[in-house]
Scaffold this active site. Structure first.
Site, short mmCIF file in Angstrom:
data_model
loop_
_atom_site.label_atom_id
_atom_site.label_comp_id
_atom_site.label_asym_id
_atom_site.label_seq_id
_atom_site.Cartn_x
_atom_site.Cartn_y
_atom_site.Cartn_z
N TYR A 226 -4.12 -9.34 -13.67
CA TYR A 226 -2.99 -10.16 -14.13
C TYR A 226 -2.75 -11.30 -13.12
CZ TYR A 226 -1.14 -6.75 -17.61
OH TYR A 226 -0.92 -5.92 -18.68
N GLU B 144 -10.05 -2.09 -6.59
CA GLU B 144 -10.52 -1.54 -7.87
C GLU B 144 -11.94 -1.00 -7.74
OE1 GLU B 144 -9.47 -1.41 -11.29
OE2 GLU B 144 -7.40 -1.80 -10.70
N CYS C 98 1.61 -6.27 -3.61
CA CYS C 98 0.74 -5.97 -4.75
C CYS C 98 0.47 -4.47 -4.71
CB CYS C 98 -0.58 -6.74 -4.63
SG CYS C 98 -1.79 -6.27 -5.89
N THR C 99 0.61 -3.82 -5.86
CA THR C 99 0.48 -2.36 -5.87
C THR C 99 -0.96 -1.90 -5.63
OG1 THR C 99 0.36 -2.40 -8.30
CG2 THR C 99 2.51 -1.97 -7.31
N HIS C 100 -1.90 -2.83 -5.64
CA HIS C 100 -3.29 -2.46 -5.32
C HIS C 100 -3.52 -2.37 -3.81
CE1 HIS C 100 -4.26 -3.27 -9.49
NE2 HIS C 100 -5.49 -2.84 -9.26
N CYS D 168 3.87 -3.31 -11.19
CA CYS D 168 2.96 -4.41 -10.93
C CYS D 168 3.81 -5.57 -10.44
CB CYS D 168 2.24 -4.79 -12.23
SG CYS D 168 1.23 -6.27 -12.11
N ASN D 169 3.49 -6.07 -9.26
CA ASN D 169 4.28 -7.17 -8.71
C ASN D 169 4.16 -8.44 -9.54
OD1 ASN D 169 5.20 -6.42 -5.67
ND2 ASN D 169 3.35 -5.33 -6.24
N THR D 170 2.94 -8.69 -10.02
CA THR D 170 2.71 -9.92 -10.80
C THR D 170 3.57 -9.89 -12.06
OG1 THR D 170 0.43 -9.81 -10.00
CG2 THR D 170 0.89 -11.37 -11.75
N ASP E 236 1.07 -0.93 -15.16
CA ASP E 236 0.46 -1.88 -14.23
C ASP E 236 -0.74 -2.50 -14.96
OD1 ASP E 236 -0.24 -3.22 -11.77
OD2 ASP E 236 -1.77 -1.71 -11.42
N SER E 237 -1.31 -3.52 -14.35
CA SER E 237 -2.51 -4.12 -14.93
C SER E 237 -3.71 -3.18 -14.81
CB SER E 237 -2.82 -5.43 -14.19
OG SER E 237 -2.95 -5.16 -12.81
N1 DGL Z 1 -1.26 -4.54 -9.23
C1 DGL Z 1 -0.94 -5.90 -9.51
C2 DGL Z 1 0.27 -6.35 -8.68
O1 DGL Z 1 0.98 -5.52 -8.11
C3 DGL Z 1 -2.02 -6.91 -9.28
C4 DGL Z 1 -3.37 -6.70 -9.78
C5 DGL Z 1 -3.79 -7.76 -10.74
O2 DGL Z 1 -4.04 -8.90 -10.32
O3 DGL Z 1 -3.81 -7.43 -11.92
O4 DGL Z 1 0.52 -7.52 -8.59
#
Ligand code: DGL
Length: 301
Positions: free
Chosen positions: A67, A178, A212-214, A98-100, A35-36
């Site tokens: 990301y 974060e 988004c995994t966050h 990471c979805n992005t 992931d990012s």
């Molecule tokens: N965790 C990332 C996702 O699932 C997004 C966080 C980022 O912007 O890096 O998209």
């Protein structure tokens, strides 16, 4: 594909196969997850719950987070570098947590690292939302990059053509998560601002997909904003369920009954990764366990 990537395509598949152990021992390798940042630890947590005997190498590209606001070209380049590192460590499966990255880099990663199986979180997330929605009205919140790429809209439409999808980019949620700010006035106000209009635009929405995994660490606040009539779903459990079925189907499930191990890699600040990561993984992470690596200067494998 960037020129940097195409330069290195060459005999990649042969190189990978030569580097991997024989099929007889390949199932004992760990699963690579990236992931990012620490967000993908919410996926790792679900993977650990459903696949306790598997070992994992988790890579958080914390130096280059977020990301979600970067161009697709940069996200593909970063994803290839992260995946190359994991492949060089020796993994049997790659999870793009990471979805992005999943929305723009899945095809290049699959092509580059074949025959290594690569799964992203968009397809499982779209499936979870379709399974949950009775009204056929779904709201998707994600990063700017994920929304812009339209991957969720396409994946949901391919499963349930008449579903109405409303999308909203929520970039600030990444920074809040974060920072470890998951509840309180600021998160509440931010969620209200992002979601108020979206929900008012379609009163039939019954499912909110966290794309988004966050975002899963903000779930309690999000629940209080959307109310009890809207179900919140994410891709973590469905991704883990997919692997739980796919590993044995590919003869890649770990044998043995012991608990698998986790190796943690980050590209910046082991201390911060450990502190915030504990919240995402729901278990203590010690900074001594986090290895710092440098992806930017490393040649692609
Ligand atoms: N965790 C990332 C996702 O699932 C997004 C966080 C980022 O912007 O890096 O998209």
């Amino acid at each position: 594909m960037t020129s940097d990537e195409s330069e290195h395509r060459g005999n990649r598949n042969d190189t990978l196969l030569a580097r991997h152990p024989s099929p007889i021992t390949r199932h004992q390798l760990p699963i690579g997850v990236f992931d990012s940042g620490v967000g993908g630890l919410t996926v790792l947590r679900a993977l650990r719950q459903q696949l306790p005997h598997e070992s994992f190498i988790y890579l958080g590209d914390t130096a280059r987070l977020p990301y979600g606001t970067k161009s697709a070209e940069s996200v593909v380049r970063y994803s290839v570098q992260a995946a190359s590192y994991l492949v060089a460590c020796g993994v049997k499966y790659l999870v793009v947590a990471c979805n992005t990255a999943s929305s723009v880099a899945l095809a290049p990663l699959r092509e580059r690292f074949a025959p290594l199986p690569v799964v992203g979180v968009i397809e499982p997330g779209a499936q979870a939302a379709c399974d949950s929605s009775r009204s056929g009205h779904i709201a998707v919140i994600a990063t700017e990059g994920t929304i812009r790429g339209g991957a969720y809209q396409r994946e949901i439409a391919s499963r349930a053509a008449h579903t109405k999808v409303v999308v909203q980019a929520c970039s600030l949620f990444v920074a809040l998560a974060e920072e470890g700010w998951t509840e309180g006035e600021i998160v509440q106000a931010t969620a209200q601002r992002y979601l108020g209009e979206v929900l008012a635009s379609d009163r039939e929405i019954d499912t909110l997909l966290l794309g988004c995994t966050h975002f899963p660490v903000l779930r309690r606040t999000l629940e209080s904003v959307v109310g009890p009539k809207i179900k919140i779903v994410d891709s973590a459990a469905t991704t883990a369920a997919f692997l739980a079925a796919d590993l044995p189907a590919r003869a890649l499930a770990a044998s043995g009954s012991g608990l698998g191990s986790i190796r943690m890699l980050a590209t910046d600040s082991a201390e911060r990764f450990a502190r915030v990561g504990s919240l995402f993984l729901s278990e203590p992470v010690s900074a001594d366990r986090v290895e710092l690596i440098d992806l930017a200067t490393r040649p692609l494998s």
